[in-house]
Design a protein around this motif. Structure first.
Motif, PDB file in Angstrom:
ATOM      1  N   GLY A  86       0.803  -1.222   0.000  1.00  0.00           N
ATOM      2  CA  GLY A  86       0.000   0.000   0.000  1.00  0.00           C
ATOM      3  C   GLY A  86       0.833   1.266   0.000  1.00  0.00           C
ATOM      4  N   PHE A  87       2.158   1.108   0.144  1.00  0.00           N
ATOM      5  CA  PHE A  87       3.057   2.259   0.160  1.00  0.00           C
ATOM      6  C   PHE A  87       4.143   2.067  -0.902  1.00  0.00           C
ATOM      7  N   ARG A  88       4.788   3.140  -1.246  1.00  0.00           N
ATOM      8  CA  ARG A  88       5.975   3.113  -2.104  1.00  0.00           C
ATOM      9  C   ARG A  88       7.080   3.907  -1.446  1.00  0.00           C
ATOM     10  N   ILE A  89       8.310   3.602  -1.853  1.00  0.00           N
ATOM     11  CA  ILE A  89       9.438   4.281  -1.240  1.00  0.00           C
ATOM     12  C   ILE A  89       9.722   5.590  -1.979  1.00  0.00           C
ATOM     13  N   LEU A  90      10.091   6.597  -1.213  1.00  0.00           N
ATOM     14  CA  LEU A  90      10.471   7.894  -1.765  1.00  0.00           C
ATOM     15  C   LEU A  90      11.892   8.191  -1.300  1.00  0.00           C
ATOM     16  N   PRO A  91      12.881   8.085  -2.199  1.00  0.00           N
ATOM     17  CA  PRO A  91      14.275   8.296  -1.789  1.00  0.00           C
ATOM     18  C   PRO A  91      14.478   9.682  -1.183  1.00  0.00           C
ATOM     19  N   GLN A  92      15.393   9.723  -0.213  1.00  0.00           N
ATOM     20  CA  GLN A  92      15.743  10.978   0.430  1.00  0.00           C
ATOM     21  C   GLN A  92      16.931  11.592  -0.296  1.00  0.00           C
ATOM     22  N   GLU A  93      16.780  12.826  -0.661  1.00  0.00           N
ATOM     23  CA  GLU A  93      17.804  13.504  -1.445  1.00  0.00           C
ATOM     24  C   GLU A  93      19.116  13.578  -0.659  1.00  0.00           C
ATOM     25  N   GLY A  94      20.193  13.222  -1.341  1.00  0.00           N
ATOM     26  CA  GLY A  94      21.518  13.305  -0.744  1.00  0.00           C
ATOM     27  C   GLY A  94      21.888  12.132   0.146  1.00  0.00           C
ATOM     28  N   ARG A  95      21.025  11.106   0.246  1.00  0.00           N
ATOM     29  CA  ARG A  95      21.300   9.945   1.088  1.00  0.00           C
ATOM     30  C   ARG A  95      21.310   8.687   0.225  1.00  0.00           C
ATOM     31  N   PRO A  96      21.868   7.565   0.734  1.00  0.00           N
ATOM     32  CA  PRO A  96      21.874   6.324  -0.049  1.00  0.00           C
ATOM     33  C   PRO A  96      20.460   5.866  -0.387  1.00  0.00           C
ATOM     34  N   ILE A  97      20.389   4.990  -1.384  1.00  0.00           N
ATOM     35  CA  ILE A  97      19.086   4.550  -1.867  1.00  0.00           C
ATOM     36  C   ILE A  97      18.336   3.739  -0.816  1.00  0.00           C
ATOM     37  N   CYS A  98      19.042   3.207   0.182  1.00  0.00           N
ATOM     38  CA  CYS A  98      18.375   2.437   1.236  1.00  0.00           C
ATOM     39  C   CYS A  98      17.679   3.342   2.247  1.00  0.00           C
ATOM     40  N   CYS A  99      17.929   4.624   2.185  1.00  0.00           N
ATOM     41  CA  CYS A  99      17.297   5.570   3.106  1.00  0.00           C
ATOM     42  C   CYS A  99      16.160   6.273   2.366  1.00  0.00           C
ATOM     43  N   TYR A 100      14.959   6.090   2.838  1.00  0.00           N
ATOM     44  CA  TYR A 100      13.803   6.608   2.125  1.00  0.00           C
ATOM     45  C   TYR A 100      12.651   6.823   3.109  1.00  0.00           C
ATOM     46  N   THR A 101      11.604   7.451   2.620  1.00  0.00           N
ATOM     47  CA  THR A 101      10.365   7.589   3.373  1.00  0.00           C
ATOM     48  C   THR A 101       9.267   6.824   2.642  1.00  0.00           C
ATOM     49  N   CYS A 102       8.223   6.502   3.363  1.00  0.00           N
ATOM     50  CA  CYS A 102       7.120   5.728   2.793  1.00  0.00           C
ATOM     51  C   CYS A 102       5.976   6.666   2.416  1.00  0.00           C
ATOM     52  N   VAL A 103       5.491   6.523   1.208  1.00  0.00           N
ATOM     53  CA  VAL A 103       4.414   7.364   0.690  1.00  0.00           C
ATOM     54  C   VAL A 103       3.234   6.471   0.322  1.00  0.00           C
ATOM     55  N   PHE A 104       2.042   6.856   0.798  1.00  0.00           N
ATOM     56  CA  PHE A 104       0.834   6.094   0.505  1.00  0.00           C
ATOM     57  C   PHE A 104       0.520   6.200  -0.982  1.00  0.00           C
ATOM     58  N   CYS A 105       0.109   5.087  -1.564  1.00  0.00           N
ATOM     59  CA  CYS A 105      -0.184   5.059  -2.996  1.00  0.00           C
ATOM     60  C   CYS A 105      -1.322   6.016  -3.332  1.00  0.00           C
ATOM     61  N   ALA A 106      -1.297   6.530  -4.556  1.00  0.00           N
ATOM     62  CA  ALA A 106      -2.305   7.474  -5.021  1.00  0.00           C
ATOM     63  C   ALA A 106      -3.679   6.801  -5.103  1.00  0.00           C
ATOM     64  N   GLU A 107      -4.680   7.588  -5.444  1.00  0.00           N
ATOM     65  CA  GLU A 107      -6.073   7.139  -5.358  1.00  0.00           C
ATOM     66  C   GLU A 107      -6.351   5.914  -6.209  1.00  0.00           C
ATOM     67  N   ARG A 108      -5.816   5.851  -7.390  1.00  0.00           N
ATOM     68  CA  ARG A 108      -6.120   4.750  -8.299  1.00  0.00           C
ATOM     69  C   ARG A 108      -4.946   3.788  -8.441  1.00  0.00           C
ATOM     70  N   GLU A 109      -4.035   3.753  -7.456  1.00  0.00           N
ATOM     71  CA  GLU A 109      -2.860   2.902  -7.519  1.00  0.00           C
ATOM     72  C   GLU A 109      -2.797   1.998  -6.289  1.00  0.00           C
ATOM     73  N   MET A 110      -1.988   0.938  -6.399  1.00  0.00           N
ATOM     74  CA  MET A 110      -1.815   0.013  -5.284  1.00  0.00           C
ATOM     75  C   MET A 110      -0.430  -0.606  -5.375  1.00  0.00           C
ATOM     76  N   SER A 111       0.021  -1.189  -4.272  1.00  0.00           N
ATOM     77  CA  SER A 111       1.258  -1.977  -4.243  1.00  0.00           C
ATOM     78  C   SER A 111       1.020  -3.143  -3.296  1.00  0.00           C
ATOM     79  N   ASN A 112       1.355  -4.334  -3.758  1.00  0.00           N
ATOM     80  CA  ASN A 112       1.114  -5.537  -2.963  1.00  0.00           C
ATOM     81  C   ASN A 112       2.402  -6.186  -2.491  1.00  0.00           C
ATOM     82  N   GLN A 113       3.500  -5.445  -2.491  1.00  0.00           N
ATOM     83  CA  GLN A 113       4.768  -5.979  -2.035  1.00  0.00           C
ATOM     84  C   GLN A 113       5.454  -4.974  -1.120  1.00  0.00           C
TER      85      GLN A 113
END
Length: 817
Positions: A485-512
């Motif tokens: 139900g979320f996707r990762i949003l990379p944090q600028e200036g940090r490694p790709i493993c550091c991110y924040t979680c963003v809820f999927c948009a109205e017509r989108e989904m994530s099952n992993q």
């Protein structure tokens, strides 16, 4: 006949950390493995028959200065250490086995390469190293006589990353020795990390020490404790690991999982408690089978078998508290008949074969196989030389050694061929410390990697002992995982493993977990509230069973029945003055058109199909055109009736000829032409609306050409506006003789409904849009029906005295039946 193998750096004894008087005897196993290999070879009738393989071994001290002194002592003989001079006369020395550190192998190799010259031709220097594999030592131009027994560890980084990914560890710290080998490993593993999405939280270059007692920079230990990574990879030369080994006891890092390149038992000391920093870590070592007979040898070997070995006597005396007969120390104490190395303290553990001891065993056998091949060749050619001292030149052994392949007693293939290809196998062991200094390496899995880049990891998680700070499988991530139900949003200036979680948009989904992008649901689906999967949309439309559809249908049916009743009433009283007053034929046409208007609303309710989509707007436009043009004709008739009362015959002629009635067919033909053009160019069709209502697909009629639709609607609006204007101008005519005021008010209601309809129609979607149009049809039709015909019905039914000729003049007459 005796051929001697010289073994250097076989023990590398070091002081324990707690008491400097205690020696780390575990490394003495290298000597015992060396003894066992020599003993096996000399007993083998098929390998070097009629020859005895002898040996000498020298200690490698923690100080390289003293180790070089031992090396010169061997090269010059029993006299003083004079470089480039020797007085040795016993045996033929054919090879040296050096190792444990690539630095020692490099420095010794540079010195020993000098002895290939004819100046000291009787000393053949063939060097085999049993330390960790080092690509630098493979340079045959710099080290033509040096061979490494360890295979390349180029797959080690891949093996470690497989373990990290198995447990979901993506945030790790790297500790590598500050040398060429450590730099190469760092580059290789960082490249693999980049491919597999693992990030480096901290990189530490371990300071390399020359001596055990040399002061080292331990400031990096504070960075370990401050590191947010819970997993640390440790890789380096033995000398670089000495600093780590000393510091881990004083800087406890129990909340860290150490992943080591091997069990560095040459420097990693045991502890007497489970709070040791390395407890619960993992060790990767090349896979190997057990050497047959070695354990029995270790159980039965005693100092009397090697009386010249000073260290063996000392080991026996210090840890078994007795000295067997014939030992160096004489008779001290009484050794029990079953005294054995098996009963040494657990922190020594000479019974478990180490990786380096296994390589020492293979190195001795490699020398024996090479000598055997050369001697058999000389024997066949009859050039063996003097029986007491066979002549073996340095260049004769290299071609054989480079192609050497044999199977040892453990069943493993040993090859000196370069490059060594095939399957790389690693045993994964769990480092477990118990009280009283007992340490255990528990095998918990394996890793295999083939030359075709196929790999496999097997882990028994139930056997793993984690560090004391963890009650369950630890985590090591920069950011917590983003669930479904979320996707990762990379944090600028940090490694790709550091991110924040963003809820999927109205017509989108994530099952992993940790999805990089949300997946858009198809037009026929919609995401659930948690945005974890797509659900099929329900097909809906303005149905009769829907509450809104039912209400509109009932309203249409009611108005239809009222229209039929009014029509019947007018037909019944067609001869009365009030019906005749404004042309009863126009009244019939208006009532029939209103009846059709109410009935056409049923075309808008129910499941749309091609027929209803084509008919609904066309029928609506045509019948309303007839209705409005009938109102216009009635209005014109009223105006002409009053105009005809004035002198002149023109108006009377128009009124008598029925000219006002021609308005209806003219307007009908114009509207019919517009509808025909609409149908010919872009007719309406069945369409779907998947966006107006959440979770629903609305079936509706697409108007096709919006331009044509608004042209038809515009003509009807223009006609209504013209009718209203004419009626408005005629509103002041005497109401005794006409219905101008009622016509004006009816058109005012009609225009108000459709002017309100336009913005509401544009602002709604789906079936609500259809409902708005149906309501507008019913409301405007009801306005015409009520405003025009309700007053007449009132007079016909309730005031019949006014429905007579006298009533029009005197407003009174008797009721007639």
């Amino acid at each position: 006949m005796t051929l001697q193998v010289y073994k250097l750096n076989s023990v590398n004894l070091a002081f324990r950390k707690k008491e400097l008087s205690w020696w780390l005897w575990k490394n003495y196993q290298y000597v015992l493995a060396f003894y066992f290999a020599i003993q096996e070879i000399n007993k083998d009738p098929h390998l070097l028959p009629n020859l005895t393989l002898g040996f000498q071994w020298y200690n490698a001290f923690p100080s390289e200065q003293f180790t070089f002194w031992c090396l010169l002592h061997w090269l010059t003989g029993n006299t003083g250490t004079l470089p480039n001079y020797t007085c040795q006369t016993q045996g033929v020395q054919v090879a040296t086995i050096v190792g444990t550190t690539s630095a020692l192998s490099t420095e010794f190799g540079t010195l020993l390469e000098l002895y290939k010259t004819p100046q000291v031709s009787f000393v053949f220097v063939l060097k085999l190293t049993y330390g960790p594999f080092d690509p630098m030592l493979n340079d045959k131009k710099q080290f033509p006589s040096l061979y490494q027994m360890a295979s390349s560890d180029s797959s080690l980084g891949i093996a470690m990353l497989s373990l990290l990914l198995h447990f979901g560890w993506t945030w790790v710290a790297l500790f590598v020795s500050d040398d060429m080998k450590g730099e190469q490993f760092l580059q290789d593993i960082q490249a693999e990390m980049l491919k597999r999405g693992v990030c480096v939280a901290l990189t530490v270059k371990l300071p390399v020490t020359k001596r055990l007692y040399q002061e080292s920079d331990l400031t990096f230990m504070s960075r370990i404790q401050a590191s947010t990574a819970n997993v640390h990879i440790l890789y380096g030369d033995v000398r670089a690991l000495i600093a780590v080994d000393i510091s881990v006891e004083f800087f406890l890092t129990m909340g860290k999982v150490w992943v080591m390149a091997s069990k560095w038992d040459i420097v990693v000391y045991e502890t007497d408690h489970m709070l040791h920093s390395l407890h619960g870590g993992f060790s990767f070592s090349p896979h190997r089978e057990e050497i047959l007979g070695l354990k029995d040898f270790l159980k039965t070997v005693e100092p009397s078998l090697f009386p010249e070995d000073f260290y063996f006597n000392k080991l026996w005396l210090l840890h078994l508290d007795c000295s067997p007969a014939g030992s160096f120390y004489g008779r001290i104490g009484n050794c029990s008949p079953n005294a054995s190395l098996e009963f040494l303290p657990p922190y020594i553990d000479l019974m478990t074969l180490s990786d380096f001891s296994y390589l020492v065993y293979n190195a001795v056998y490699a020398v024996a196989h090479v000598l055997h091949a050369i001697l058999m060749e000389k024997m066949e050619l009859g050039s063996l030389g003097e029986a007491a001292q066979p002549m073996i030149l340095p260049w004769q052994l290299h071609p054989v050694l480079r192609k050497l392949q044999f199977r040892n007693s453990a069943g493993d293939n040993v090859s000196m061929c370069e490059p060594r290809r095939g399957v790389a196998r690693y045993d994964i062991q769990n480092v477990v410390n118990f009280p009283a200094g007992l340490s255990l390496l528990e095998k918990i899995g394996e890793f295999t990697y083939t030359s075709s880049h196929e790999q496999g990891l097997l882990i028994h998680e139930d056997l793993i002992e984690w560090p004391a700070a963890f009650k369950e499988t630890p985590q090591s991530v920069c950011s917590q995982s983003c669930g479904p139900g979320f996707r990762i949003l990379p944090q600028e200036g940090r490694p790709i493993c550091c991110y924040t979680c963003v809820f999927c948009a109205e017509r989108e989904m994530s099952n992993q977990t940790d999805a990089e992008q949300c997946v858009r649901c198809s037009e026929q689906e919609y995401p659930n509230l948690n945005r974890t999967h797509c659900l099929p949309k329900l097909v809906t439309f303005l149905d009769f069973e829907d509450s809104l559809g039912t209400a509109l249908a009932c309203m249409a049916l009611t108005l239809t029945l009222l229209t039929v009743m009014v029509l019947g009433l007018f037909v019944k009283h067609r001869d009365t003055p009030i019906v005749k007053a404004n042309n009863c034929n126009l009244s019939y046409i208006l009532l029939i058109s209103l009846l059709l208007c109410f009935l056409c609303s049923f075309l808008f309710i129910g499941r749309p199909n091609t027929a209803t989509c084509l008919l609904r707007q066309i029928t609506f436009a045509l019948v309303f055109t007839v209705a409005v043009s009938a109102v216009l004709a009635k209005t014109i008739t009223v105006v002409l009736a009053f105009k005809a009362m004035k002198p002149g015959r023109t108006m009377r002629r128009l009124l008598v000829s029925g000219a006002p009635n021609a308005v209806i067919p003219i307007c009908f033909l114009i509207q019919l032409t517009l509808c025909a053009i609409w149908l010919a160019t872009s007719p309406p069709f069945v369409d779907t609306d998947a966006h107006s209502e959440h979770g629903h697909i609305i079936l509706l009629c697409n108007e096709g050409s919006i331009t044509a639709f608004y042209c038809v609607l515009g003509f009807l609006g223009s006609l209504a506006l013209g009718t209203f204007t004419v009626a408005f101008l005629a509103r002041k005519l005497p109401d005794t003789f006409n219905e101008a005021k009622f016509l004006t008010f009816s058109m005012l209601v009609f225009c108000s409904v459709w002017v309100t309809f336009l913005p509401v129609y544009q602002s709604t979607k789906g079936k609500v849009m259809v409902a708005v149009e149906v309501f507008s049809i019913l409301a405007s039709g009801a306005g015409l029906l009520g405003c025009i015909f309700f007053p007449k019905c009132y007079i016909i039914l309730l005031r019949p005295e006014r429905n007579c000729l006298e009533g029009f003049k005197k407003r009174t007459c008797s009721r007639r039946f």
